[in-house]
Design an enzyme around this catalytic site. Sequence first.
Site, PDB file in Angstrom:
ATOM      1  N   ASP A 182      36.829  -9.192  22.283  1.00 41.84           N
ATOM      2  CA  ASP A 182      37.927  -8.667  23.069  1.00 41.84           C
ATOM      3  C   ASP A 182      39.089  -8.410  22.097  1.00 41.84           C
ATOM      4  O   ASP A 182      39.047  -8.847  20.934  1.00 41.84           O
ATOM      5  CB  ASP A 182      38.316  -9.688  24.138  1.00 41.84           C
ATOM      6  CG  ASP A 182      39.492  -9.250  24.972  1.00 41.84           C
ATOM      7  OD1 ASP A 182      39.559  -8.066  25.337  1.00 41.84           O
ATOM      8  OD2 ASP A 182      40.366 -10.099  25.257  1.00 41.84           O
ATOM      9  N   ASP A 227      43.191  -8.034  22.950  1.00 38.42           N
ATOM     10  CA  ASP A 227      44.454  -8.743  23.145  1.00 38.42           C
ATOM     11  C   ASP A 227      44.250 -10.241  23.305  1.00 38.42           C
ATOM     12  O   ASP A 227      43.409 -10.694  24.082  1.00 38.42           O
ATOM     13  CB  ASP A 227      45.183  -8.205  24.375  1.00 38.42           C
ATOM     14  CG  ASP A 227      45.723  -6.802  24.145  1.00 38.42           C
ATOM     15  OD1 ASP A 227      45.804  -6.391  22.980  1.00 38.42           O
ATOM     16  OD2 ASP A 227      46.052  -6.126  25.136  1.00 38.42           O
ATOM     17  N   ASP A 238      39.437 -14.279  25.565  1.00 42.33           N
ATOM     18  CA  ASP A 238      40.406 -15.268  26.045  1.00 42.33           C
ATOM     19  C   ASP A 238      40.447 -15.351  27.564  1.00 42.33           C
ATOM     20  O   ASP A 238      41.057 -16.265  28.107  1.00 42.33           O
ATOM     21  CB  ASP A 238      41.811 -14.893  25.563  1.00 42.33           C
ATOM     22  CG  ASP A 238      42.318 -13.632  26.231  1.00 42.33           C
ATOM     23  OD1 ASP A 238      43.229 -13.726  27.083  1.00 42.33           O
ATOM     24  OD2 ASP A 238      41.805 -12.546  25.924  1.00 42.33           O
TER      25      ASP A 238
END
Length: 272
Positions: A19, A21, A192
């Site tokens: 991922d 961000d 996250d």
Amino acid sequence: MTANTHVSSANRPVAAFFDLDKTIIAKSSTLAFSRPFFDQGLINRRSVLKSSYAQFLFLFSGADHDQTERMRTHLTNMCAGWDVDQVRAIVAETLHDIVDPLVFAEAADLIADHKARGHDVVVVSASGEEVVTPIARMVGADHSAATRMTVENGKFTGGLDFYCYGDGKADVIRELAAVHGYDLTRCFAYSDSSTDLPMLDAVGHPTAVNPDRSLRKIAAEKGWPMLTFSNPVPLRARIPATSSPTTTTTLAVGVAAVLAGALTYGVLRRKR
């Protein structure tokens, strides 16, 4: 037959899916880009203030599915009518100094480790592909997958051709595996957010990075590793320069900031 199948599987390539961000980059770039977009008339002063609050929410609470859907709606509404060339010109002038220090040293080291082990590195992000592809190249990734925004006559229409989110991320990972021959049972994924569970479940080695509360609980229940990335440093200090032009790189990252940032602001509407 079993032995031959085992050997064949062992020889298939492995990929590490990341991922973007809060996994590779320390935060959303929304707040950082509020000023140049305000200066060029793309957003107003009220939007600048809202982006500051959205940044706070993004960093400290993340976004669940409902919040992210609200972000998606805001993204398409906000960008509708924007001139793509104008956006690219703005980010090309301002982005490099902002994004370069945001790359986690731990993420850069992990990417380098996968590359050293002969693994492909793939960035999979809900941000726009105009940004994600050059960012992925900049950090040494082999491939990338991202949201595709509809463009007509040089302007964003407010529509999406493909939303690289949730099940969409898992679908694109399986498509990449089919194209490149990845053995997903031996592949890795890092994220996250609990909204990326389909992506994490698609591989044999999922890892939660700076997990939100929901993902932390799920990772603990499933016995997944959890990593904390907390040391953003200038990217150029850690990753060898690539052949892609600096202008192209900064352009792409900037658009990603706009698109990912617009998604982030949607949290504000959820909280109010």
